[in-house]
Design a protein around this motif. Structure first.
Motif, PDB file in Angstrom:
ATOM      1  N   TRP A  45       0.837  -1.207   0.000  1.00  0.00           N
ATOM      2  CA  TRP A  45       0.000   0.000   0.000  1.00  0.00           C
ATOM      3  C   TRP A  45       0.870   1.255   0.000  1.00  0.00           C
ATOM      4  N   MET A  46       1.920   1.261   0.834  1.00  0.00           N
ATOM      5  CA  MET A  46       2.835   2.404   0.871  1.00  0.00           C
ATOM      6  C   MET A  46       3.535   2.580  -0.478  1.00  0.00           C
ATOM      7  N   ALA A  47       3.929   1.456  -1.071  1.00  0.00           N
ATOM      8  CA  ALA A  47       4.603   1.534  -2.369  1.00  0.00           C
ATOM      9  C   ALA A  47       3.661   2.108  -3.425  1.00  0.00           C
ATOM     10  N   SER A  48       2.390   1.718  -3.383  1.00  0.00           N
ATOM     11  CA  SER A  48       1.433   2.244  -4.375  1.00  0.00           C
ATOM     12  C   SER A  48       1.280   3.749  -4.224  1.00  0.00           C
ATOM     13  N   MET A  49       1.238   4.231  -2.987  1.00  0.00           N
ATOM     14  CA  MET A  49       1.121   5.669  -2.762  1.00  0.00           C
ATOM     15  C   MET A  49       2.339   6.404  -3.308  1.00  0.00           C
ATOM     16  N   LEU A  50       3.524   5.852  -3.026  1.00  0.00           N
ATOM     17  CA  LEU A  50       4.755   6.499  -3.476  1.00  0.00           C
ATOM     18  C   LEU A  50       4.878   6.464  -5.001  1.00  0.00           C
ATOM     19  N   ILE A  51       4.474   5.355  -5.618  1.00  0.00           N
ATOM     20  CA  ILE A  51       4.547   5.256  -7.083  1.00  0.00           C
ATOM     21  C   ILE A  51       3.678   6.331  -7.719  1.00  0.00           C
ATOM     22  N   GLY A  52       2.464   6.476  -7.235  1.00  0.00           N
ATOM     23  CA  GLY A  52       1.560   7.481  -7.782  1.00  0.00           C
ATOM     24  C   GLY A  52       2.089   8.886  -7.571  1.00  0.00           C
ATOM     25  N   TRP A  53       2.585   9.162  -6.371  1.00  0.00           N
ATOM     26  CA  TRP A  53       3.080  10.525  -6.068  1.00  0.00           C
ATOM     27  C   TRP A  53       4.323  10.851  -6.892  1.00  0.00           C
ATOM     28  N   LEU A  54       5.269   9.902  -6.982  1.00  0.00           N
ATOM     29  CA  LEU A  54       6.505  10.163  -7.727  1.00  0.00           C
ATOM     30  C   LEU A  54       6.255  10.257  -9.230  1.00  0.00           C
ATOM     31  N   ALA A  55       5.291   9.472  -9.745  1.00  0.00           N
ATOM     32  CA  ALA A  55       4.978   9.570 -11.174  1.00  0.00           C
ATOM     33  C   ALA A  55       4.463  10.964 -11.504  1.00  0.00           C
ATOM     34  N   ARG A  56       3.648  11.510 -10.632  1.00  0.00           N
ATOM     35  CA  ARG A  56       3.132  12.870 -10.878  1.00  0.00           C
ATOM     36  C   ARG A  56       4.235  13.913 -10.706  1.00  0.00           C
ATOM     37  N   TYR A  57       5.081  13.720  -9.680  1.00  0.00           N
ATOM     38  CA  TYR A  57       6.095  14.722  -9.356  1.00  0.00           C
ATOM     39  C   TYR A  57       7.264  14.685 -10.341  1.00  0.00           C
ATOM     40  N   TRP A  58       7.720  13.489 -10.708  1.00  0.00           N
ATOM     41  CA  TRP A  58       8.876  13.371 -11.572  1.00  0.00           C
ATOM     42  C   TRP A  58       8.541  13.422 -13.066  1.00  0.00           C
ATOM     43  N   LEU A  59       7.357  12.877 -13.421  1.00  0.00           N
ATOM     44  CA  LEU A  59       7.028  12.769 -14.844  1.00  0.00           C
ATOM     45  C   LEU A  59       5.811  13.593 -15.250  1.00  0.00           C
ATOM     46  N   GLY A  60       5.056  14.088 -14.259  1.00  0.00           N
ATOM     47  CA  GLY A  60       3.833  14.811 -14.584  1.00  0.00           C
ATOM     48  C   GLY A  60       2.784  13.901 -15.212  1.00  0.00           C
TER      49      GLY A  60
END
Length: 879
Positions: free
Chosen positions: A503-518
């Motif tokens: 669950w934590m990994a899913s949150m981080l994946i979503g947040w980093l995809a938006r932050y790093w790749l938009g």
């Protein structure tokens, strides 16, 4: 009094069989000090029976009517019309007519009267039947009185009354009709008052509708009415309508519509003081009857008259809690994807289990469902901040509903933490402590170790089976009550950290995809064909079973008509049975404890009713090619691997791309390895429940053999404690069992709210997506993509019939519904969130899904062509 007539003063709540619901309630109203009830009398059901007995054709007409279903409107209209015409052609027996006339003269022959039906299946706590029979106003003279009494009797068979009884399971031949004859009040203002808000359910708010003239105009929907809402003597809402029409009596009898003068149309019908007075009167009436009331009232000469009161049957029952402290409750069924009612045995097992896990999680019952008391959370600042987010993954509309509650600032300010028994740490505290140490290690370690959950499940189930087998009846039931939850602690210590890590990994994946790749979260692709998901594996094994059956159409034909008790044995008598039976038995050995609604121990398991699986097997055979399910799964795995590689490739092109790619790669690998494990806690729970059920049914069969109960399944309507006592004494209260079975049937008709308060106010939550197409339904997007196809509305798994390209529309899905996902091209559910069963499995299968679509199974019709946009959370009915 006379045989066929009763004065109101002689009637009470025990006279339902003679006076009908309306008459019995009027008699009770006459007993309340300070309540003015217009004088009158009741023509009893014995008079109706005497009247109907004169007919030689009536019994045959009733038999014909009994064969007509509630949806056959043309037949209802035809048969009902014949019955009414026949009854109106009969003469009232002379003794009956004589008693009615005598009572009328005693009441005052010079007055005008209202003649109203009062059926024995009317104004009841479980079904009001309001407006199903006819009412006649301003009736004058002996001949008109007798004529309208007869018309009331005939109105027992109006089209609407017939359809309502058929829908609610009332026997037409067993319903009797009394007739209320009540002196007319000619009011300046009249209307209806609900002592609880009929829309929100709030028991503290009285809702009053008021219009000029007779209340019949308002009841029949001819005019708009003022709306006033009163809470604790204070008017909290005042909505004055344009009252253009009113109904008034005629001098010679009957009524007429008149236009309200233009200058009065916007005038408030009741002054504020009178509104408060009426609301207070409603509270007195409610207190007398012991339940919220739907009250018809009239105001004449500055005085309120009550002409009827009946229970409000549309309110959802309040939570069964001790005391009257304010509280907030969340539907456990919506969290668990099973909103059907749970029988008392299932309820009591969950009560014991949840109290053992954490005494702050003890569920409360309401309408046959379990609700979790979250008052403690909302009474604290931190809880108010975190509660909506905590529930959003289970059911997004719960999160929205809690947010609505939080906007009731006065109510929230009244919440106080519950006083509970002291004990060890809460489950949440223990879980957070356990995970705090494990999550960093799991996220950072190079080699991911996946726990052997299957072996651990088998160990825990085996231990429970042995403990139950070595204990005698009463002792083994007590062991279930005391120890059923013991396996969860050991299991969650092993599986909790990796599931939480996913669950934590899913949150981080979503947040980093938006932050790093938009870009939006890539989880939909990464979730496809995740390893270790026991529900997905079950679907694959069922597909293998379907492929074994596929070459033998005679075997499939047999299975569609087979009986559960002889299902497996019968396979030996059809072609291919020698190959099919071992495969079916193997499937049932591993998954036979599952079924739709499996959190309720009383639900029949697949091992008990294997025919439940036949529609899913047939759909699989008709909609897929041999081995296609395995190929799709392999393709999904390849797609997920490519998606992870492409994600890392794009990140490498960015600043510090190497580091970003390594971090995202680790997160993606961690997520895929562990996300499938989230289905195992329920798998274990259902496996343990099934072992308990086997033990319970052994005791139930012994009780049935002793004659203590009629059939083994009767124990489903006893609590675990009551069942233990029955095994100890050899006796069970059959009246309680019958009453609870009847109550359960009532609960099945109710729609449970997601969130409710101790005041009865219900909160459903809502979505407000941007750019919603006209007529489209909004929900939560949980699996990306768009698909068009035929909607198959399925409310019971055993009735499913999906073909290739069909979109499954269901109230909810739990693991028992997994077999249908292989055939479905899309998913729409009324309940769900991002991490619930349907959402996770839809992503694994790569099919678009929208969950939390309120009333989807009613607004979408079976066979409609629909478009499901699992990216935007929108469902459109195309045609």
């Amino acid at each position: 009094m006379d045989r066929y007539v009763l004065d109101f003063a002689a009637i009470g709540k025990t006279d339902l069989a003679r006076a009908g619901g309306k008459g019995a309630n009027l008699g009770e109203l006459c007993r309340i000090p300070g309540v003015a009830v217009p004088a009158g009398f009741c023509v009893t059901t014995e008079a109706y029976e005497e009247f109907a007995a004169k007919s030689g054709e009536f019994a045959a007409l009733l038999a014909e009517l009994g064969r007509v279903g509630p949806g056959a409107l043309a037949e209802i209209r035809a048969v009902g019309g014949r019955i009414r015409a026949h009854l109106e052609s009969l003469a009232i027996p002379a003794p009956v007519a004589a008693e009615i006339v005598r009572a009328w003269r005693r009441a005052g022959a010079g007055h005008a009267y209202a003649v109203r039906s009062s059926a024995t299946a009317e104004d009841l706590p479980g079904a009001s039947f309001a407006g199903q029979q006819d009412t006649y106003l301003n009736v004058k003279g002996e001949g008109e009185l007798l004529y309208h009494v007869k018309r009331c009797w005939a109105s027992l068979f109006t089209d609407r009354a017939i359809a309502y009884r058929a829908k609610n399971g009332f026997d037409h031949g067993k319903v009797r009709l009394a007739v209320v004859v009540q002196r007319m009040v000619f009011p300046e203002v009249a209307g209806i008052m609900f002592t609880a808000d009929p829309v929100s359910g709030n028991r503290r708010v009285a809702s009053i509708d008021a219009a000029f003239g007779l209340g019949e105009a308002l009841v029949s929907g001819l005019v708009s009415a003022d709306l006033y809402k009163v809470r604790s003597g204070r008017i909290v809402k005042r909505q004055v309508a344009a009252k253009k029409l009113a109904i008034y009596p005629l001098a010679d009898g009957g009524t007429e519509e008149r236009e309200v003068p233009a200058g009065r149309q916007r005038e408030q019908a009741l002054p504020d003081a009178a509104i408060a007075e009426l609301a207070a009167l409603g509270r007195e009436i409610e207190e007398h009857f012991g339940a919220p009331q739907d009250i018809e009232w009239a105001r004449a000469g500055g005085r309120f008259y009550i002409v009827q009161s009946r229970p409000i049957t549309t309110l959802y029952p309040l939570p069964e809690t001790a005391g009257d402290a304010p509280g907030v409750y969340v539907s456990f069924g919506h969290v668990q994807m099973m909103t059907d009612p749970i029988r008392p045995l299932g309820m009591s097992i969950w009560e014991n289990t949840m109290e053992a896990v954490d005494n702050r999680w003890v569920p409360v019952a309401a309408g046959g469902r379990m609700y979790i008391d979250i008052t403690d959370s909302l009474a604290s600042w931190l809880g108010r901040k975190t509660a909506p987010a905590m529930y959003s993954k289970s059911d997004a509309l719960i999160a929205s509903a809690i947010a609505e509650v939080l906007r009731r600032r006065d109510f929230i300010a009244s919440l106080q933490p519950r006083k509970r028994a002291k004990g060890g740490k809460s489950y949440m505290t223990k879980s957070l402590a356990m995970m705090a140490g494990a999550v960093p290690k799991l996220l950072l370690q190079d080699k991911i170790k996946v726990p052997d959950t299957e072996a651990l499940c088998a160990q825990l189930v085996g231990e429970l089976r042995r403990e139950l087998a070595r204990r005698p009846g009463q002792e083994r039931l007590k062991y279930i009550a005391d120890s059923f939850s013991m396996g969860f602690d050991a299991f969650m210590e092993e599986i909790g950290p990796p599931v939480f890590t996913a669950w934590m990994a899913s949150m981080l994946i979503g947040w980093l995809a938006r932050y790093w790749l938009g870009e939006p979260s890539p989880l939909d692709e990464l979730t496809k064909s995740a390893p270790g998901n026991v529900s997905s594996e079950m679907g694959l094994v069922l597909g293998d079973l379907a492929d074994v059956i596929r070459p033998y159409p005679a075997a499939l034909a047999y299975m569609k008509t087979a009986e559960d008790a002889t299902f497996l044995e019968g396979l030996g008598r059809v072609e291919g049975g020698d190959a099919i039976r071992p495969a079916f038995e193997s499937f049932l050995r591993k998954y036979g404890m599952r079924c739709p609604g499996e959190i309720d121990i009383t639900r029949p398991r697949w091992r008990e009713r294997p025919t439940q699986l036949v529609p899913a097997i047939a759909s699989h055979i008709h909609s897929t090619e041999p081995g296609e399910h395995r190929r799709k799964f392999a393709q999904g795995k390849a797609d997920a691997e490519r998606a992870a590689q492409e994600l890392r490739r794009r990140l490498k092109r960015r600043l510090a791309g190497g580091m970003k790619a390594r971090v995202m790669g680790r997160l993606a690998r961690t997520y895929r390895e562990f996300i499938g494990l989230r289905e195992y806690p329920k798998y274990l729970m259902v496996s343990l429940l099934d072992e308990c059920k086997k033990a319970i049914m052994e005791e139930a069969e012994a009780l049935a053999a002793q004659g203590a109960i009629e059939q083994p399944e009767d124990v489903f309507y006893l609590t675990l404690e009551e069942l233990t006592a029955a095994v100890a004494t050899g006796r069970a209260d059959k009246r309680i069992i019958a009453a609870r079975r009847e109550k359960y049937a009532e609960y099945e008709k109710l729609k449970p709210p997601r969130v409710m308060t101790s005041e009865g106010e219900m909160f459903a939550g809502s979505y407000a997506p941007r750019d919603l197409p006209p007529g489209a339904l909004a929900g939560m997007a949980v699996s990306a993509g768009t698909v068009e196809g035929r909607a198959r509305v399925v409310t019971k798994l055993e009735e499913a019939d999906l073909e290739r390209g069909d979109i499954l529309v269901a109230p909810f899905t739990d693991p028992g519904w997994t077999p249908l996902f292989v055939s479905a091209s899309g998913l729409v559910t009324e309940v769900g969130g991002l991490m619930t069963h349907g959402a996770v499995v839809a992503r694994e299968y790569g099919i678009p899904a929208v969950v939390g679509v309120d009333e989807a199974t009613e607004k979408i019709h079976d066979g409609d062509r629909i478009r499901v946009d699992g990216t935007k959370g929108v469902v459109e009915v195309l045609h």
